[in-house]
Write an enzyme that holds these catalytic residues in place. Structure first.
Site, short mmCIF file in Angstrom:
data_model
loop_
_atom_site.label_atom_id
_atom_site.label_comp_id
_atom_site.label_asym_id
_atom_site.label_seq_id
_atom_site.Cartn_x
_atom_site.Cartn_y
_atom_site.Cartn_z
N SER A 278 1.13 -1.08 0.11
CA SER A 278 -0.08 0.03 -0.20
C SER A 278 0.80 1.06 -0.40
O SER A 278 2.01 0.89 0.60
CB SER A 278 -0.83 -0.31 1.08
OG SER A 278 -1.65 1.11 1.15
N TYR B 211 -1.98 -0.46 10.37
CA TYR B 211 -2.51 -1.25 9.11
C TYR B 211 -0.79 -1.15 8.42
O TYR B 211 -0.68 -1.26 7.46
CB TYR B 211 -3.37 -0.67 8.64
CG TYR B 211 -3.81 -1.19 6.99
CD1 TYR B 211 -3.59 -1.80 6.23
CD2 TYR B 211 -3.39 0.31 5.95
CE1 TYR B 211 -4.21 -2.78 5.34
CE2 TYR B 211 -3.67 0.26 4.62
CZ TYR B 211 -4.15 -0.76 3.81
OH TYR B 211 -4.38 -1.56 3.29
P1 NDP Z 1 -10.71 -5.99 -0.51
O1 NDP Z 1 -11.82 -5.98 1.03
O2 NDP Z 1 -11.98 -5.90 -1.59
O3 NDP Z 1 -10.86 -7.31 -1.00
C1 NDP Z 1 -10.13 -8.05 0.13
C2 NDP Z 1 -9.80 -9.60 -0.79
O4 NDP Z 1 -8.57 -10.08 0.56
C3 NDP Z 1 -10.83 -10.16 -0.69
O5 NDP Z 1 -11.17 -11.34 -1.95
C4 NDP Z 1 -11.09 -11.23 0.71
O6 NDP Z 1 -11.48 -12.64 0.16
C5 NDP Z 1 -9.23 -11.68 0.54
N1 NDP Z 1 -8.83 -12.00 2.40
C6 NDP Z 1 -9.03 -11.18 2.62
N2 NDP Z 1 -8.74 -11.91 4.09
C7 NDP Z 1 -8.56 -12.61 4.09
C8 NDP Z 1 -7.64 -14.27 4.32
N3 NDP Z 1 -8.03 -14.55 6.25
N4 NDP Z 1 -8.07 -14.73 3.54
C9 NDP Z 1 -7.78 -15.46 2.69
N5 NDP Z 1 -8.58 -14.45 1.88
C10 NDP Z 1 -8.82 -13.05 2.74
O7 NDP Z 1 -10.10 -5.20 -0.37
P2 NDP Z 1 -8.82 -4.82 -1.82
O8 NDP Z 1 -9.27 -5.45 -2.87
O9 NDP Z 1 -9.65 -3.09 -1.42
O10 NDP Z 1 -7.20 -4.94 -1.37
C11 NDP Z 1 -6.64 -5.70 -1.53
C12 NDP Z 1 -5.33 -5.84 -1.25
O11 NDP Z 1 -4.64 -4.00 -1.67
C13 NDP Z 1 -5.00 -5.68 0.05
O12 NDP Z 1 -4.28 -6.05 0.35
C14 NDP Z 1 -5.44 -4.47 0.49
O13 NDP Z 1 -4.35 -3.91 2.36
C15 NDP Z 1 -4.86 -3.35 -0.53
N6 NDP Z 1 -4.84 -2.36 -0.44
C16 NDP Z 1 -6.12 -1.42 -0.94
C17 NDP Z 1 -6.03 -0.30 -0.89
C18 NDP Z 1 -7.53 0.20 -1.78
O14 NDP Z 1 -8.00 1.05 -1.05
N7 NDP Z 1 -8.51 -0.56 -1.43
C19 NDP Z 1 -5.35 0.73 -1.26
C20 NDP Z 1 -4.09 -0.27 -1.02
C21 NDP Z 1 -4.15 -0.91 -1.01
P3 NDP Z 1 -12.72 -13.14 1.11
O15 NDP Z 1 -13.85 -11.50 1.02
O16 NDP Z 1 -13.32 -14.56 1.00
O17 NDP Z 1 -12.20 -13.01 2.40
#
Ligand code: NDP
Length: 237
Positions: free
Chosen positions: A132, A146
């Site tokens: 991030s 975070y």
């Molecule tokens: P979302 O919350 O929209 O999606 C998160 C994804 O990660 C889902 O597919 C979820 O699967 C999966 N996930 C979460 N926890 C687990 C777990 N314990 N085991 C397996 N899968 C898991 O997040 P984003 O798409 O926004 O974020 C994706 C990445 O990008 C993250 O690493 C986040 O920190 C990073 N990021 C996002 C930003 C943003 O503004 N959106 C900015 C900077 C970084 P499920 O629902 O099936 O659990």
């Protein structure tokens, strides 16, 4: 597009948001894609049916399950660690167990998954971890825990790049800024805080992040490793 025809790709955390866009991108380019999910089974099954990819339940908070999933996926050409959670709030109020769980998902899982993948990864393999922009710049309060996890990703990427570089395996981080997903919806509360600090005042789209991941995993990026690739509308400029 068939840039990843014949390639084996594992995306940890692919059911929603940025991860789902990454799954779609690799699948559209001909890769054999497996992705994990934890809570979103229905979304995962829909995405698997739509893209011809394979969805498997694996909780990234469970170290041994993550290692087993990577091992059982066979030799991977590309590993993308996208699964992440974001806890925000006053650090004096956050639950210690929840903070530790976030550290397991955002830090421990990427490390163990990357190491396990590298055991069987062929020469020229690619490891991409989604960090991030807060790994570089913490622009507002309430995100120390975070930010800690995303700064840790930087050390992981730099170190493993050196460890696996002799096999021409690259290890990189993609560092998004605000991206319109369930985690950070474009109409959510963070908008007013972050747009003031951005050169391009909008949320990014998951596809924009997937494009950078695909480039890092592709042939043009074979000399790019140990690096952080920020895509944040100029938030940190
Ligand atoms: P979302 O919350 O929209 O999606 C998160 C994804 O990660 C889902 O597919 C979820 O699967 C999966 N996930 C979460 N926890 C687990 C777990 N314990 N085991 C397996 N899968 C898991 O997040 P984003 O798409 O926004 O974020 C994706 C990445 O990008 C993250 O690493 C986040 O920190 C990073 N990021 C996002 C930003 C943003 O503004 N959106 C900015 C900077 C970084 P499920 O629902 O099936 O659990």
């Amino acid at each position: 597009m068939a840039g990843f025809q014949g390639k084996s790709v594992l995306v940890l955390g692919g059911s929603r948001g940025i991860g789902a866009a990454i799954v779609r991108r690799f699948a559209a380019e001909g890769a054999a894609v497996t992705f994990t999910y934890a809570g979103s089974r229905e979304a995962a099954e829909r995405l698997a049916a739509e893209t011809g990819s394979t969805a498997v339940a694996t909780d990234s908070a469970d170290r041994d399950a993550v290692i087993a999933r990577v091992r059982d996926s066979g030799p991977l050409d590309v590993l993308v660690v996208n699964a992440g959670v974001a806890m925000m709030g006053d650090p004096l109020e956050l639950e210690a167990d929840a903070v530790d769980r976030m550290i397991r998902i955002n830090v421990a899982a990427p490390y163990h998954a990357a190491v396990e993948a590298a055991r069987r990864m062929p020469e020229g393999g690619r490891i991409v971890v989604i960090g991030s922009n807060v790994g570089d710049h913490v622009g507002f309060p309430g995100i120390a825990a975070y930010a800690l996890t995303k700064s840790a990703v930087q050390g992981l990427v730099r170190g493993l790049a050196r460890d696996f570089g002799p096999r021409s395996i690259t290890v990189n981080a993609v560092q998004p800024g605000p991206v319109d997903t369930d985690m950070n919806p474009a109409d959510g509360p963070l908008k007013d805080i972050v747009y003031g600090q951005m050169a391009i005042k909008r949320h990014g789209q998951p596809d924009e992040i997937a494009g950078m991941v695909a480039w890092l995993a592709g042939p043009e990026a074979s000399f790019v490793t140990g690096a952080m690739h920020t895509i944040d509308g100029g938030f940190g400029a």
